[in-house]
Structure formats: structure tokens, C-alpha cells
Design a protein around this motif. Structure first.
Motif, PDB file in Angstrom:
ATOM      1  N   GLU A  83       0.362  -1.320  -0.051  1.00 64.46           N
ATOM      2  CA  GLU A  83      -0.010   0.160  -0.114  1.00 64.46           C
ATOM      3  C   GLU A  83       0.399   1.047   0.298  1.00 64.46           C
ATOM      4  O   GLU A  83       1.681   1.393   0.258  1.00 64.46           O
ATOM      5  N   LEU A  84       0.099   2.430  -0.772  1.00 63.57           N
ATOM      6  CA  LEU A  84       1.182   4.094  -0.779  1.00 63.57           C
ATOM      7  C   LEU A  84       1.073   4.280   0.758  1.00 63.57           C
ATOM      8  O   LEU A  84       0.070   4.006   1.646  1.00 63.57           O
ATOM      9  N   HIS A 140      -8.239  -3.036  -1.691  1.00 63.44           N
ATOM     10  CA  HIS A 140      -7.104  -1.861  -1.055  1.00 63.44           C
ATOM     11  C   HIS A 140      -7.547  -2.405   0.769  1.00 63.44           C
ATOM     12  O   HIS A 140      -8.452  -2.550   0.729  1.00 63.44           O
ATOM     13  N   SER A 141      -6.533  -1.989   1.248  1.00 63.77           N
ATOM     14  CA  SER A 141      -7.175  -2.640   2.832  1.00 63.77           C
ATOM     15  C   SER A 141      -7.812  -0.962   3.236  1.00 63.77           C
ATOM     16  O   SER A 141      -7.868   0.552   3.016  1.00 63.77           O
ATOM     17  N   ALA A 142      -8.082  -1.573   5.340  1.00 64.51           N
ATOM     18  CA  ALA A 142      -8.559  -0.645   5.041  1.00 64.51           C
ATOM     19  C   ALA A 142      -8.200   0.616   5.538  1.00 64.51           C
ATOM     20  O   ALA A 142      -8.508   1.619   5.541  1.00 64.51           O
ATOM     21  N   GLU A 143      -6.375   0.479   5.500  1.00 61.99           N
ATOM     22  CA  GLU A 143      -6.051   1.527   6.019  1.00 61.99           C
ATOM     23  C   GLU A 143      -5.393   2.124   5.265  1.00 61.99           C
ATOM     24  O   GLU A 143      -5.537   3.270   4.994  1.00 61.99           O
ATOM     25  N   LEU A 198      -5.541   6.328  -7.631  1.00 57.43           N
ATOM     26  CA  LEU A 198      -4.916   7.024  -6.617  1.00 57.43           C
ATOM     27  C   LEU A 198      -4.398   6.281  -5.187  1.00 57.43           C
ATOM     28  O   LEU A 198      -3.564   6.765  -4.361  1.00 57.43           O
ATOM     29  N   PHE A 199      -4.916   5.044  -5.044  1.00 59.05           N
ATOM     30  CA  PHE A 199      -4.573   4.109  -4.717  1.00 59.05           C
ATOM     31  C   PHE A 199      -3.183   2.800  -4.955  1.00 59.05           C
ATOM     32  O   PHE A 199      -2.903   2.284  -4.185  1.00 59.05           O
TER      33      PHE A 199
END
Length: 238
Positions: A2-3, A42-45, A230-231
Motif C-alpha cells: 500500500e502507498l 485495497h486495505s482498510a488502512e 489514487l491507491f
């Protein structure tokens, strides 16, 4: 992977710049286009980072994943189901979503109405049209969409709000190839908005993604659905 928040912010500012230029070219106001952050896979984070950057509307393809991230409601945060929903997932979709973009049958509407009535909930509905006429895409056939919508005109779905139409542009890698799809969708949406009644709030056009958002904005999109820009790249489940 993740970014970071800083990396996501950089991407968001770049995307906003693209949107601003497209809006200026089309002589439209920024308030006219809503950004749907497509958070699928994509993750909850990552969702939390997006919220920190001001994101409000999130798009998920799969109901189960939407439940894992958005079943606990938070003020101002909206969940959009943008992928096809299987019959056995309609109840869960009705409960977790604020808006479903992918409806293309009266059977689905009747099920959603029943669930929403039982739970005293109002749900926003967009009808998906396969404007690109691609076999791999879901949605109403372009030759049947008008008749289908007309068939709903005098039926009652008191817990559903018919808000507009959704489509996916042509999968050619060339943004301009999607213009005819988006133009078709706008003309159909305008035709039914003018009818009023059950279509009196039929103002939304969910069309345009990372590749073709400029063309979509020029053709009247009110919602664009952006994920990768974006993600970052998604880590697809095996």
C-alpha cells in the motif's frame, strides 16, 4: 504494497489537476463531478488514508469486501457498490451500500425494495448500461435500456431512489473510443430526467475511470470512478 499517506496525497493532487483541466475545458464547475475512490482490493488502512485526504465516496466491486470496510457507518462516508451483484448478495448489498451503480433487472429492484422496507432504509440506484456493447461487460443492452426504464415508470419502489445511469467505457486503451458510449448514456439520462415522476432525481452519470475521465467529464459525467491513479496497483487475491 500500500502507498503511504504522502504518496497517496501526491497522486490525489495530480488527479485533481487532471479533473480541473477537464472541467475548465468543458466549462463546468468542480461541484458538478463527484470523485468515487475505488478501494476494491485495497486495505482498510488505505481507506483511512483516503479519508484523511478528504475522500467521502468509496467504490467497491464485491459486497463481502464492502462489508468488511463499510458495515460500520460513519458520518459523511458513503459506500458505492459498483460491480455486478449476485442475487444471493442483494440483501447484504442493500444494507451496506448507500448507492448501487450496477442494477439491470426488475427482479433486483424488487428484492432491494423489500430489504430496504424491512430495514427502514432509502437506497440510491443507478442503472448500468452496456453502452460499449462488449460481451464481457454487464448491464442493460443499449437496444433494450429505454424500454426497460419506461417499464418502471408507473411502478412503486418507495424505498429506492432512481438517481441515474452508469457505464464502463470501451476497453481499447484509447480514451476517445469511449466518447460515443458516454454521449449515448447522457442522452438517455436526459430523456428520462425530463419525464419527472419516479425519474425526477435522475441526475447522475457514473462514467469515466483513470484512463478516460477527461472524455467522461466533457460528456457530462457527474461521478467518476478512480482506483489505481489514487491507491496504486492492486494486489489481486489468488
Amino acid at each position: 504494497m500500500e502507498l503511504s499517506l504522502a504518496e497517496m496525497q501526491k497522486r490525489y493532487l495530480e488527479l485533481k489537476s487532471r479533473m480541473t483541466l477537464a472541467l475548465e475545458k468543458a466549462k463546468r464547475n468542480s461541484e458538478e463531478v463527484k470523485l468515487i475512490w475505488v478501494s476494491k482490493f485495497h486495505s482498510a488502512e488505505a481507506v483511512e488514508n483516503a479519508i484523511a485526504l478528504g475522500a467521502i465516496d468509496f467504490g467497491e466491486n464485491r459486497v463481502q469486501e464492502a462489508e468488511s470496510k463499510f458495515s460500520v457507518k460513519r458520518d459523511g462516508i458513503r459506500c458505492h457498490i459498483i460491480g455486478p451483484v449476485q442475487k444471493n448478495k442483494l440483501k447484504k448489498a442493500a444494507l451496506v451500500a448507500d448507492c448501487i451503480h450496477s442494477i439491470s433487472s426488475e427482479e433486483a429492484l424488487e428484492k432491494l425494495e423489500k430489504v430496504c422496507a424491512e430495514n427502514e432504509k432509502v437506497l440510491e440506484i443507478l442503472f448500468q448500461v452496456n453502452a460499449g456493447e462488449e460481451e464481457t461487460k454487464s448491464g442493460l443492452d443499449v437496444n433494450e435500456a429505454e424500454a426497460f426504464l419506461s417499464s418502471l415508470e408507473f411502478k412503486r419502489f418507495p424505498h429506492l431512489r432512481f438517481r441515474g445511469l452508469m457505464t464502463i467505457g470501451k476497453n481499447t486503451g484509447i480514451a476517445e473510443d469511449s466518447r460515443s458510449c458516454f454521449s449515448f448514456l447522457r442522452n438517455l439520462q436526459q430523456k428520462f430526467l425530463k419525464r419527472g415522476g419516479i425519474f425526477s432525481e435522475f441526475t447522475e452519470l457514473s462514467m469515466g475511470m483513470t484512463l478516460d475521465l477527461e472524455v467522461a467529464i466533457e460528456e457530462g459525467a457527474t461521478m467518476i470512478r478512480v482506483g489505481t491513479a489514487l491507491f496504486g496497483e492492486r494486489e489481486y487475491p489468488i
